[in-house]
Design an enzyme around this catalytic site. Structure first.
Site, PDB file in Angstrom:
ATOM      1  N   HIS A 118      34.601  36.509  27.969  1.00 36.64           N
ATOM      2  CA  HIS A 118      34.270  35.277  27.251  1.00 36.64           C
ATOM      3  C   HIS A 118      34.417  34.035  28.123  1.00 36.64           C
ATOM      4  O   HIS A 118      35.110  34.046  29.126  1.00 36.64           O
ATOM      5  CB  HIS A 118      35.099  35.122  25.970  1.00 36.64           C
ATOM      6  CG  HIS A 118      36.578  34.962  26.192  1.00 36.64           C
ATOM      7  ND1 HIS A 118      37.449  36.035  26.263  1.00 36.64           N
ATOM      8  CD2 HIS A 118      37.359  33.856  26.320  1.00 36.64           C
ATOM      9  CE1 HIS A 118      38.691  35.595  26.433  1.00 36.64           C
ATOM     10  NE2 HIS A 118      38.662  34.271  26.476  1.00 36.64           N
ATOM     11  N   GLU A 133      40.853  29.488  16.842  1.00 38.90           N
ATOM     12  CA  GLU A 133      39.700  29.846  17.675  1.00 38.90           C
ATOM     13  C   GLU A 133      38.721  30.767  16.963  1.00 38.90           C
ATOM     14  O   GLU A 133      39.076  31.443  15.989  1.00 38.90           O
ATOM     15  CB  GLU A 133      40.179  30.459  19.000  1.00 38.90           C
ATOM     16  CG  GLU A 133      41.159  31.628  18.884  1.00 38.90           C
ATOM     17  CD  GLU A 133      40.511  32.996  18.933  1.00 38.90           C
ATOM     18  OE1 GLU A 133      39.299  33.083  19.223  1.00 38.90           O
ATOM     19  OE2 GLU A 133      41.213  33.981  18.635  1.00 38.90           O
ATOM     20  N   GLN A 164      34.154  31.690  23.306  1.00 33.21           N
ATOM     21  CA  GLN A 164      35.365  31.429  22.519  1.00 33.21           C
ATOM     22  C   GLN A 164      35.500  29.917  22.342  1.00 33.21           C
ATOM     23  O   GLN A 164      35.698  29.190  23.315  1.00 33.21           O
ATOM     24  CB  GLN A 164      36.608  31.975  23.246  1.00 33.21           C
ATOM     25  CG  GLN A 164      37.900  31.718  22.470  1.00 33.21           C
ATOM     26  CD  GLN A 164      39.131  32.274  23.169  1.00 33.21           C
ATOM     27  OE1 GLN A 164      39.236  32.247  24.386  1.00 33.21           O
ATOM     28  NE2 GLN A 164      40.063  32.784  22.388  1.00 33.21           N
ATOM     29  N   HIS A 190      38.394  27.898  30.223  1.00 33.46           N
ATOM     30  CA  HIS A 190      38.750  29.078  31.017  1.00 33.46           C
ATOM     31  C   HIS A 190      37.643  30.123  30.970  1.00 33.46           C
ATOM     32  O   HIS A 190      36.762  30.066  30.118  1.00 33.46           O
ATOM     33  CB  HIS A 190      40.073  29.684  30.537  1.00 33.46           C
ATOM     34  CG  HIS A 190      40.049  30.246  29.140  1.00 33.46           C
ATOM     35  ND1 HIS A 190      40.341  29.495  28.021  1.00 33.46           N
ATOM     36  CD2 HIS A 190      39.754  31.497  28.673  1.00 33.46           C
ATOM     37  CE1 HIS A 190      40.242  30.257  26.943  1.00 33.46           C
ATOM     38  NE2 HIS A 190      39.878  31.484  27.306  1.00 33.46           N
ATOM     39  N   GLU A 217      41.462  34.233  32.826  1.00 32.92           N
ATOM     40  CA  GLU A 217      42.133  35.102  31.860  1.00 32.92           C
ATOM     41  C   GLU A 217      41.655  36.533  32.088  1.00 32.92           C
ATOM     42  O   GLU A 217      40.459  36.773  32.262  1.00 32.92           O
ATOM     43  CB  GLU A 217      41.762  34.641  30.435  1.00 32.92           C
ATOM     44  CG  GLU A 217      42.340  35.487  29.323  1.00 32.92           C
ATOM     45  CD  GLU A 217      41.840  35.027  27.935  1.00 32.92           C
ATOM     46  OE1 GLU A 217      41.267  33.923  27.816  1.00 32.92           O
ATOM     47  OE2 GLU A 217      42.012  35.800  26.979  1.00 32.92           O
TER      48      GLU A 217
HETATM   49  C1  V0V Z   1      45.090  22.420  33.743  1.00 33.41           C
HETATM   50  N1  V0V Z   1      44.539  22.437  34.970  1.00 33.41           N
HETATM   51  C2  V0V Z   1      43.398  23.131  34.901  1.00 33.41           C
HETATM   52  C3  V0V Z   1      43.283  23.541  33.544  1.00 33.41           C
HETATM   53  N2  V0V Z   1      44.359  23.084  32.856  1.00 33.41           N
HETATM   54  N3  V0V Z   1      42.483  23.446  35.824  1.00 33.41           N
HETATM   55  C4  V0V Z   1      41.421  24.161  35.409  1.00 33.41           C
HETATM   56  N4  V0V Z   1      41.238  24.587  34.126  1.00 33.41           N
HETATM   57  C5  V0V Z   1      42.141  24.286  33.176  1.00 33.41           C
HETATM   58  N5  V0V Z   1      41.965  24.703  31.928  1.00 33.41           N
HETATM   59  C6  V0V Z   1      45.048  21.805  36.191  1.00 33.41           C
HETATM   60  C7  V0V Z   1      45.311  20.335  35.963  1.00 33.41           C
HETATM   61  O1  V0V Z   1      44.156  19.563  36.231  1.00 33.41           O
HETATM   62  C8  V0V Z   1      46.405  20.043  36.950  1.00 33.41           C
HETATM   63  O2  V0V Z   1      45.872  19.830  38.212  1.00 33.41           O
HETATM   64  C9  V0V Z   1      47.221  21.329  36.973  1.00 33.41           C
HETATM   65  O3  V0V Z   1      46.318  22.354  36.524  1.00 33.41           O
HETATM   66  C10 V0V Z   1      48.414  21.266  36.043  1.00 33.41           C
HETATM   67  O4  V0V Z   1      47.906  20.899  34.768  1.00 33.41           O
HETATM   68  P1  V0V Z   1      48.699  20.150  33.603  1.00 33.41           P
HETATM   69  O5  V0V Z   1      47.736  19.268  32.920  1.00 33.41           O
HETATM   70  O6  V0V Z   1      49.996  19.589  34.128  1.00 33.41           O
HETATM   71  O7  V0V Z   1      48.975  21.316  32.616  1.00 33.41           O
HETATM   72  P2  V0V Z   1      50.089  22.416  32.606  1.00 33.41           P
HETATM   73  O8  V0V Z   1      50.546  22.749  33.992  1.00 33.41           O
HETATM   74  O9  V0V Z   1      51.112  22.031  31.593  1.00 33.41           O
HETATM   75  O10 V0V Z   1      49.227  23.623  32.035  1.00 33.41           O
HETATM   76  C11 V0V Z   1      48.173  24.199  32.735  1.00 33.41           C
HETATM   77  C12 V0V Z   1      48.231  25.719  32.525  1.00 33.41           C
HETATM   78  C13 V0V Z   1      48.188  25.956  31.017  1.00 33.41           C
HETATM   79  C14 V0V Z   1      47.002  26.303  33.220  1.00 33.41           C
HETATM   80  C15 V0V Z   1      49.506  26.287  33.134  1.00 33.41           C
HETATM   81  O11 V0V Z   1      46.961  25.462  30.518  1.00 33.41           O
HETATM   82  C16 V0V Z   1      48.372  27.388  30.608  1.00 33.41           C
HETATM   83  O12 V0V Z   1      49.480  27.919  30.606  1.00 33.41           O
HETATM   84  N6  V0V Z   1      47.264  28.080  30.199  1.00 33.41           N
HETATM   85  C17 V0V Z   1      47.318  29.474  29.760  1.00 33.41           C
HETATM   86  C18 V0V Z   1      47.318  29.592  28.258  1.00 33.41           C
HETATM   87  C19 V0V Z   1      46.072  29.042  27.608  1.00 33.41           C
HETATM   88  O13 V0V Z   1      45.236  28.393  28.246  1.00 33.41           O
HETATM   89  N7  V0V Z   1      45.939  29.256  26.248  1.00 33.41           N
HETATM   90  C20 V0V Z   1      44.823  28.746  25.474  1.00 33.41           C
HETATM   91  C21 V0V Z   1      43.729  29.752  25.375  1.00 33.41           C
HETATM   92  P3  V0V Z   1      46.230  18.533  39.073  1.00 33.41           P
HETATM   93  O14 V0V Z   1      45.893  17.388  38.169  1.00 33.41           O
HETATM   94  O15 V0V Z   1      47.705  18.684  39.342  1.00 33.41           O
HETATM   95  O16 V0V Z   1      45.385  18.653  40.298  1.00 33.41           O
HETATM   96  S1  V0V Z   1      44.205  31.136  24.348  1.00 33.41           S
HETATM   97  C22 V0V Z   1      42.992  32.338  24.552  1.00 33.41           C
HETATM   98  O17 V0V Z   1      42.083  32.141  25.440  1.00 33.41           O
HETATM   99  C23 V0V Z   1      43.053  33.480  23.738  1.00 33.41           C
HETATM  100  C24 V0V Z   1      44.055  33.644  22.659  1.00 33.41           C
HETATM  101  C25 V0V Z   1      42.087  34.596  23.936  1.00 33.41           C
HETATM  102  O18 V0V Z   1      41.159  34.498  24.715  1.00 33.41           O
HETATM  103  O19 V0V Z   1      42.249  35.648  23.246  1.00 33.41           O
HETATM  104 CO    CO Z   2      40.408  33.122  26.014  1.00 32.87          CO
END
Ligand code: V0V
Ligand code: CO
Length: 140
Positions: free
Chosen positions: A7, A43, A59, A83, A133
């Site tokens: 996705h 979602e 998604q 993502h 992911e």
């Molecule tokens: C943040 N950054 C990204 C980003 N989010 N880069 C690309 N794509 C993204 N989506 C970059 C951001 O620009 C910063 O870069 C750096 O990472 C740190 O970001 P932040 O704003 O300080 O945010 P954090 O560190 O608090 O969180 C970022 C992470 C977080 C990636 C660690 O989003 C995470 O844990 N994601 C995994 C869980 C998730 O996304 N769940 C929702 C979907 P600079 O500015 O320092 O250069 S749930 C899902 O998909 C499900 C249930 C499913 O598919 O079944």
């Molecule tokens: Co997802």
């Protein structure tokens, strides 16, 4: 390791409005709607296509609160692609292999994902700016 694109995850402010847009513009169909408290999202999965290795989806995600990963993403970057989810046969094994290559794992262990899948995220900073992911679909 990667079998297909499972996705594309898209962050939005209003889930119902975006579902309506994808249905009326592209003729997609919602196949699942969930609230995932752990991930802080409401979602929906919209079916795009079936392939030899399984289906692919869009998604659409709306944050449950501003203080969630998707809420913070929206505040910082606005709506758009959040993502990419790739299908893998064994998410735990894939995590071990990717981790051994030095890619930072956001999840050391698989978590609960949409439609009963096991999912795990890799840090965007180690994947060329793409939040990645890994998705192992549920067995039927
Ligand atoms: C943040 N950054 C990204 C980003 N989010 N880069 C690309 N794509 C993204 N989506 C970059 C951001 O620009 C910063 O870069 C750096 O990472 C740190 O970001 P932040 O704003 O300080 O945010 P954090 O560190 O608090 O969180 C970022 C992470 C977080 C990636 C660690 O989003 C995470 O844990 N994601 C995994 C869980 C998730 O996304 N769940 C929702 C979907 P600079 O500015 O320092 O250069 S749930 C899902 O998909 C499900 C249930 C499913 O598919 O079944
Ligand atoms: Co997802």
């Amino acid at each position: 390791m990667l079998l297909r694109i499972d996705h594309v995850g898209i962050a939005c402010h209003d889930l119902e409005e975006k579902i309506e847009f994808y249905e009326s513009t592209f003729g997609l169909t919602v196949v699942s709607r969930e609230i995932n408290e752990e991930q802080g999202v409401r979602e929906a999965m919209l079916h795009v296509a079936d392939g030899a290795q399984g289906a692919s989806y869009v998604q659409l995600m709306e944050p449950l609160h501003p203080d969630t990963v998707v809420g913070k993403f929206l505040a910082k970057r606005g709506e758009g692609v959040h993502h990419i989810g790739y299908g893998v046969a064994d998410v735990a094994k894939a995590l071990e292999e990717v981790g051994a290559k030095g890619v930072r794992l956001i999840d050391e262990r698989p978590r609960h994902g949409s439609m009963g899948a096991s999912i795990a995220f890799l840090h965007p900073k180690d994947v060329g700016g793409v939040l990645t992911e890994l998705v192992q679909t549920a067995r039927h």
